[in-house]
Design an enzyme around this catalytic site. Structure first.
Site, PDB file in Angstrom:
ATOM      1  N   ASN A 119       8.833 -24.501   9.172  1.00  0.00           N
ATOM      2  CA  ASN A 119       9.160 -23.459  10.156  1.00  0.00           C
ATOM      3  C   ASN A 119       8.151 -22.338   9.962  1.00  0.00           C
ATOM      4  O   ASN A 119       8.172 -21.650   8.942  1.00  0.00           O
ATOM      5  CB  ASN A 119      10.571 -22.909   9.939  1.00  0.00           C
ATOM      6  CG  ASN A 119      11.644 -23.926  10.296  1.00  0.00           C
ATOM      7  OD1 ASN A 119      11.336 -25.027  10.773  1.00  0.00           O
ATOM      8  ND2 ASN A 119      12.888 -23.573  10.076  1.00  0.00           N
ATOM      9  N   GLU A 135       9.987 -25.679  13.508  1.00  0.00           N
ATOM     10  CA  GLU A 135      10.264 -24.472  14.296  1.00  0.00           C
ATOM     11  C   GLU A 135       8.994 -23.647  14.417  1.00  0.00           C
ATOM     12  O   GLU A 135       8.212 -23.567  13.464  1.00  0.00           O
ATOM     13  CB  GLU A 135      11.322 -23.567  13.626  1.00  0.00           C
ATOM     14  CG  GLU A 135      12.725 -24.113  13.649  1.00  0.00           C
ATOM     15  CD  GLU A 135      13.737 -23.179  12.998  1.00  0.00           C
ATOM     16  OE1 GLU A 135      13.500 -21.964  12.907  1.00  0.00           O
ATOM     17  OE2 GLU A 135      14.786 -23.689  12.571  1.00  0.00           O
ATOM     18  N   ARG A 181      15.551 -31.546  18.135  1.00  0.00           N
ATOM     19  CA  ARG A 181      16.018 -31.251  16.786  1.00  0.00           C
ATOM     20  C   ARG A 181      17.267 -30.388  16.892  1.00  0.00           C
ATOM     21  O   ARG A 181      17.198 -29.266  17.402  1.00  0.00           O
ATOM     22  CB  ARG A 181      14.931 -30.512  15.990  1.00  0.00           C
ATOM     23  CG  ARG A 181      15.406 -30.089  14.627  1.00  0.00           C
ATOM     24  CD  ARG A 181      14.360 -29.335  13.796  1.00  0.00           C
ATOM     25  NE  ARG A 181      14.983 -28.927  12.554  1.00  0.00           N
ATOM     26  CZ  ARG A 181      15.032 -27.679  12.096  1.00  0.00           C
ATOM     27  NH1 ARG A 181      14.436 -26.696  12.734  1.00  0.00           N
ATOM     28  NH2 ARG A 181      15.658 -27.398  10.973  1.00  0.00           N
ATOM     29  N   HIS A 231      22.360 -26.608   8.361  1.00  0.00           N
ATOM     30  CA  HIS A 231      21.681 -25.416   8.872  1.00  0.00           C
ATOM     31  C   HIS A 231      22.580 -24.211   8.625  1.00  0.00           C
ATOM     32  O   HIS A 231      23.033 -23.556   9.569  1.00  0.00           O
ATOM     33  CB  HIS A 231      21.338 -25.605  10.362  1.00  0.00           C
ATOM     34  CG  HIS A 231      20.212 -24.744  10.850  1.00  0.00           C
ATOM     35  ND1 HIS A 231      19.057 -25.250  11.400  1.00  0.00           N
ATOM     36  CD2 HIS A 231      20.064 -23.400  10.859  1.00  0.00           C
ATOM     37  CE1 HIS A 231      18.246 -24.254  11.740  1.00  0.00           C
ATOM     38  NE2 HIS A 231      18.834 -23.126  11.437  1.00  0.00           N
ATOM     39  N   GLU A 274      15.499 -24.392   5.758  1.00  0.00           N
ATOM     40  CA  GLU A 274      15.132 -23.106   5.157  1.00  0.00           C
ATOM     41  C   GLU A 274      15.904 -22.743   3.892  1.00  0.00           C
ATOM     42  O   GLU A 274      16.654 -21.754   3.871  1.00  0.00           O
ATOM     43  CB  GLU A 274      15.256 -21.976   6.191  1.00  0.00           C
ATOM     44  CG  GLU A 274      14.365 -22.168   7.393  1.00  0.00           C
ATOM     45  CD  GLU A 274      14.292 -20.929   8.300  1.00  0.00           C
ATOM     46  OE1 GLU A 274      14.979 -19.932   8.024  1.00  0.00           O
ATOM     47  OE2 GLU A 274      13.526 -20.961   9.277  1.00  0.00           O
ATOM     48  N   TYR A 316       6.479 -18.901  11.591  1.00  0.00           N
ATOM     49  CA  TYR A 316       6.547 -17.844  12.603  1.00  0.00           C
ATOM     50  C   TYR A 316       5.406 -16.846  12.481  1.00  0.00           C
ATOM     51  O   TYR A 316       4.898 -16.358  13.473  1.00  0.00           O
ATOM     52  CB  TYR A 316       7.889 -17.100  12.516  1.00  0.00           C
ATOM     53  CG  TYR A 316       9.041 -17.950  13.011  1.00  0.00           C
ATOM     54  CD1 TYR A 316       9.372 -17.974  14.362  1.00  0.00           C
ATOM     55  CD2 TYR A 316       9.763 -18.754  12.142  1.00  0.00           C
ATOM     56  CE1 TYR A 316      10.402 -18.769  14.834  1.00  0.00           C
ATOM     57  CE2 TYR A 316      10.806 -19.558  12.609  1.00  0.00           C
ATOM     58  CZ  TYR A 316      11.113 -19.563  13.957  1.00  0.00           C
ATOM     59  OH  TYR A 316      12.127 -20.363  14.422  1.00  0.00           O
TER      60      TYR A 316
END
Ligand SMILES: *[C@@H]1O[C@H](CO)[C@@H](O)[C@H](O)[C@H]1NC(C)=O
Ligand SMILES: *[C@@H]1O[C@H](CO)[C@@H](O)[C@H](O)[C@H]1NC(C)=O
Length: 499
Positions: free
Chosen positions: A334, A403, A105, A150, A195, A336
């Site tokens: 994504n 991610e 990616r 991005h 995002e 985290y």
């Protein structure tokens, strides 16, 4: 016997809302990922490419920002050269091959192909670069997964207002159309935006990130609205002109903390999830479309109380709801970390602001293992719970983890990163075993890179890069060897395996 079972059942339920503090998760079910499950890694153009003005590339808002305000980057650095993937893609390819990655990616820098953002002015050298990247990946059986945006908007388009102006709908979809024409014969997985929460909240709300517009509670919502329209328009364009021949999939990547309630209050969690995830996911992936009803209602109410004639977040309306609803073949996630949530006791943030609209207090457990970045704690249960939430609330939509990763100071002996990957990949497998429709996982990130406002002080790479050398060799960290094993075995190897 029955009471014992009941007791155990309640015990398990309870333990789901009170999160373990040791970065581990129990394995449940099959120990192998399905054959079709696809492991890879992710990067983004501004964070790794360098060559910020090479071969005719135009400036993006991140070039402009880092050059004009070096003091806002913790180490005064920028992405001018970074890991130099523009010059040294061959090194990235070697690393990808060494890992055995099944997909890569990466993002396309808009200004490398269209220096002013205008699709009538092409830069052939930029096109050549991405053709080279895509072709080399395919020659090595690594599927290209392309993020179109991005965060690096052409400066020339920011002059029109960027995401604050509805012009972005055509500016972006014209750009996307060119990407389909140029690369769509070989690229089958497209991500429109990475995002939006960061693009809009940091860019147009708090103003911490370019384009530095401080308009909390107003600019961020305008940005979300225009971005969703640009996404939906691009999806419809692909269906109309390209899908039949190119047969690709289009999604969007959302960043989300999973949210737990210490008091097991599902209403608190659902409301917080509607603001943090639903604001973007609901218009695209819910059955009814538009923003989540509770969000529309609450912001309208606050807006009236502020004496406004209309809501700061108006409904998308019938026309746009129809275009945006269903405009995603998959949802990119994504993930985290997680937080605890509870309703705030006093009004939060400034008036107006998204913070004030949400009015939820987020907490962490001080015992949770923390990474170098102050916002990342290792909470694998959050990923499993998030995937189940998407299964239940969003009709088991296809999910790609785009991610997931751990941040440290860059040590080669990165045991904590291995622990993080091990427990999170297990969380994904648990979710799949529980019927979640997850089809791929991208580790963030292939190489150490420019971590936005944190410059080069925080590292996410599986491969270390000495930013001061000219060779910029990629050196595998211990975690790269672990991840290679994950990919080769399609399982979650024990930590001690390698040592
Ligand atoms: C948490 O809430 C769920 C759903 O309302 C309930 O079934 C469960 O028993 C609760 N658990 C605890 C520990 O209160
Ligand atoms: C998973 O997602 C795909 C694509 O949206 C869909 O076709 C499929 O039915 C889903 N699988 C399940 C088990 O829901």
């Amino acid at each position: 016997m029955w009471s014992l079972i009941l007791f155990v059942a309640i015990g398990l339920f309870g333990s789901e809302s009170f999160v373990k503090a040791n970065c581990t998760i129990e394995a449940k079910g099959n120990l192998k990922f399905p054959k079709k499950f696809n492991f890879g890694v992710a990067t983004s153009a501004y964070q790794i490419e360098g060559g910020w003005n090479a071969d005719g590339k135009g400036p993006s808002i991140w070039d402009e920002f880092t050059h004009n305000y070096p003091e806002r980057i913790i180490d005064g650095s920028n992405g001018d050269s970074a890991a130099e993937s523009y010059r040294l893609f061959e090194l990235d390819l070697q690393a990808l091959k060494q890992l055995g990655a099944k997909h890569y990616r990466f993002s396309i820098a808009w200004t490398r192909i269209f220096p002013t953002g205008d699709v009538h002015l092409k830069n052939q050298k930029g096109i050549d670069y991405y053709n080279m990247v895509i072709n080399k990946l395919r020659e090595n059986k690594i599927e290209p997964m392309v993020t179109m945006y991005h965060w690096d908007l052409p400066v020339a388009l920011q002059k029109f207002g960027g995401f604050a102006n509805a012009l972005i709908i055509d500016q972006f979809s014209d750009y996307a159309e060119e990407l389909f024409k140029l690369f769509g014969d070989r690229v089958k997985t497209w991500i429109t935006f990475n995002e939006p929460n960061n693009i809009c909240k940091a860019g147009y709300g708090t103003g911490y990130a370019p384009p530095l517009i401080q308009a909390p509670g107003v600019g961020d919502y305008i940005c979300f609205t225009n971005l969703l329209k640009a996404h939906g328009t691009t999806y419809r364009l692909y269906q109309k002109k390209f899908a039949k021949k190119q047969k690709g999939k289009i999604g969007i990547t959302l960043d989300i903390f999973y949210l737990f309630s210490k008091t097991n209050n599902t209403d608190d969690v659902n409301r917080a999830m509607d603001y943090n995830l639903g604001l973007l996911a609901y218009p695209i992936f819910s059955k009814s479309g538009d923003f989540p009803p509770i969000v529309l209602k609450e912001i309208e109410k606050s807006s009236m109380e502020e004496g406004r004639a209309k809501s700061r977040l108006p409904s998308l309306g019938e026309y746009w709801t129809k275009i945006i609803k269903g405009s995603g073949d998959f949802i990119g996630i994504n993930y985290y970390t997680s937080r605890y949530v509870k309703p705030a006791t006093e009004p939060m943030g400034e008036n107006p602001s998204m913070e004030r609209d949400i009015n939820i207090q987020m907490d962490v457990d001080p015992n949770w293992p923390r990474a170098k970045a102050d916002w990342v704690y290792c909470i694998p249960q959050g990923l499993e719970s998030l995937l189940k939430y998407l299964r239940d609330e969003y009709n088991n939509v296809e999910v790609k983890i785009t991610e997931n990763g751990w941040v440290d100071s860059g040590e080669l002996n990165d045991d904590n990163r291995i622990r993080y990957f091990k427990s999170h990949i297990q969380a994904v497998l648990n979710a799949i075993n529980d019927g979640c429709n997850v089809t791929s996982y991208s580790a963030w990130s292939l190489v150490d890179n420019f971590e936005w406002l944190q410059g080069y002080t925080e590292k996410f790479g599986l491969y270390s890069v000495n930013m001061k050398s000219t060779k910029k060799g990629r050196i595998p960290k211990k975690s790269a060897l672990y991840y290679k094993k994950v990919i080769a075995t399609r399982s979650v190897p024990v930590f001690e395996y390698l040592y």
